[in-house]
Motif scaffolding. Sequence first.
Motif, mmCIF file in Angstrom:
data_model
loop_
_atom_site.group_PDB
_atom_site.id
_atom_site.type_symbol
_atom_site.label_atom_id
_atom_site.label_comp_id
_atom_site.label_asym_id
_atom_site.label_seq_id
_atom_site.Cartn_x
_atom_site.Cartn_y
_atom_site.Cartn_z
ATOM 1 N N VAL A 101 0.632 -1.109 -0.080
ATOM 2 C CA VAL A 101 -0.286 -0.243 -0.210
ATOM 3 C C VAL A 101 0.990 1.152 -0.163
ATOM 4 O O VAL A 101 2.273 1.173 1.142
ATOM 5 C CB VAL A 101 -0.662 0.074 1.023
ATOM 6 C CG1 VAL A 101 -2.125 1.058 1.209
ATOM 7 C CG2 VAL A 101 -2.296 -0.935 1.038
ATOM 8 N N TRP A 137 -16.540 -1.355 -3.399
ATOM 9 C CA TRP A 137 -15.510 -0.758 -2.803
ATOM 10 C C TRP A 137 -16.279 -0.507 -1.296
ATOM 11 O O TRP A 137 -15.845 -0.554 -0.581
ATOM 12 C CB TRP A 137 -14.829 0.845 -3.462
ATOM 13 C CG TRP A 137 -14.002 0.895 -3.591
ATOM 14 C CD1 TRP A 137 -12.961 0.666 -4.839
ATOM 15 C CD2 TRP A 137 -12.855 0.511 -3.416
ATOM 16 N NE1 TRP A 137 -11.452 0.800 -4.440
ATOM 17 C CE2 TRP A 137 -11.082 0.210 -3.848
ATOM 18 C CE3 TRP A 137 -12.137 0.575 -1.557
ATOM 19 C CZ2 TRP A 137 -10.142 0.418 -2.730
ATOM 20 C CZ3 TRP A 137 -10.778 0.218 -1.259
ATOM 21 C CH2 TRP A 137 -9.386 -0.076 -1.546
ATOM 22 N N SER A 197 -7.397 1.088 8.739
ATOM 23 C CA SER A 197 -7.669 1.535 7.762
ATOM 24 C C SER A 197 -8.930 2.073 7.704
ATOM 25 O O SER A 197 -9.803 2.834 7.004
ATOM 26 C CB SER A 197 -7.792 -0.162 6.685
ATOM 27 O OG SER A 197 -6.591 -0.478 5.925
ATOM 28 N N ASP A 224 -5.528 5.823 1.561
ATOM 29 C CA ASP A 224 -4.106 5.243 1.553
ATOM 30 C C ASP A 224 -4.455 3.280 0.763
ATOM 31 O O ASP A 224 -3.890 3.477 0.079
ATOM 32 C CB ASP A 224 -3.124 4.358 3.060
ATOM 33 C CG ASP A 224 -2.694 6.025 3.396
ATOM 34 O OD1 ASP A 224 -2.900 7.191 2.629
ATOM 35 O OD2 ASP A 224 -2.268 5.582 4.578
ATOM 36 N N ASP A 225 -5.060 2.894 1.489
ATOM 37 C CA ASP A 225 -5.377 1.442 0.896
ATOM 38 C C ASP A 225 -6.354 1.448 -0.809
ATOM 39 O O ASP A 225 -6.176 -0.042 -0.964
ATOM 40 C CB ASP A 225 -7.300 1.049 1.514
ATOM 41 C CG ASP A 225 -6.457 0.479 3.106
ATOM 42 O OD1 ASP A 225 -5.238 1.052 3.645
ATOM 43 O OD2 ASP A 225 -6.958 -0.451 3.830
ATOM 44 N N GLY A 228 -3.073 -0.074 -3.945
ATOM 45 C CA GLY A 228 -2.377 -0.552 -3.722
ATOM 46 C C GLY A 228 -1.762 -1.355 -4.926
ATOM 47 O O GLY A 228 -1.720 -0.159 -5.804
#
Length: 294
Positions: A101, A137, A197, A224-225, A228
């Motif tokens: 990540v 998502w 997260s 952030d996630d 990838g």
Amino acid sequence: MMKLGGGNVSSKLWPKSSKDRLARMGGRYAVGYNDLWNFGAPKYAGDPSGYVSWLPKDECDNKRKPIRGPFSAFVKRTVKGSTLGWEYCGEYELTDDLPGVIAAHCVTHASKTAILNDILKSLSKPNGEWNESIRWWKTELKNLCTSDKRPAGPTRLKRLAVALGFKEWSNVDPDPMDTGKERQDREEKEIREKASSAAKARALGLDDEELSNICIAKRLVYFDDFYGSYSIKFVRYDEDMYNFCKEGETTKNKSNRKRHPEEPCAKADDWNAIFDQMMAENDRSTKRKRKRIR
């Protein structure tokens, strides 16, 4: 340099079908990486390593894991939003099949803008692939926030959410009035602040199940996630691959202007010279900012 075409997604698999791959260059995979989506892609031919958001999947693996063998990597080279061409960087292979990540605050504003624009363009079409991706998502974020109840954080992300109008946090000032070293110390402290997260999702308001697809997309580029990545390493440079596709010349000259029919097209050396100049200008800009802070 060679012109391979483009697209509004992070990467393109070429040739697209298994049959075509078997008929060309011994069936190997070739992937074209958009440098704004894949900012960690090889910077030049033979770059020892890099990291990318997508890899060809093993069609013989039921879990569709990334292939372990080498693939041909091409990277889009842009100058101020204009495509100079696509450079063959060599044969690369996966070093670790566990995706990492990348911190969203390390992704440039230009990359975030390009990524978001591409997603919004896809969402505007009924069959756009990002409609399905956003649905994925939504499920992922719901599961994440249901299983982890930790409070929203870190502070810098909550501050960003307020500044961008994503969510109101009554105890967070979106733009503190501190200056100089005091401001620098605070920002460095906030960058080191840890959060899960789920906490980061809450900070951005991604725990709101009523958000529209567009609102989710606008927040994801700061999550952030979302970034990838797979680590790749250079294996070799294949002259046969270069010779196979070099006839597809870029439409630009060495100055990144549309070339005349008899004018030579841009080469990799031209891109390297432009890249070195951009890096030098960036260094000068950084030094000027540091002087202002002091």
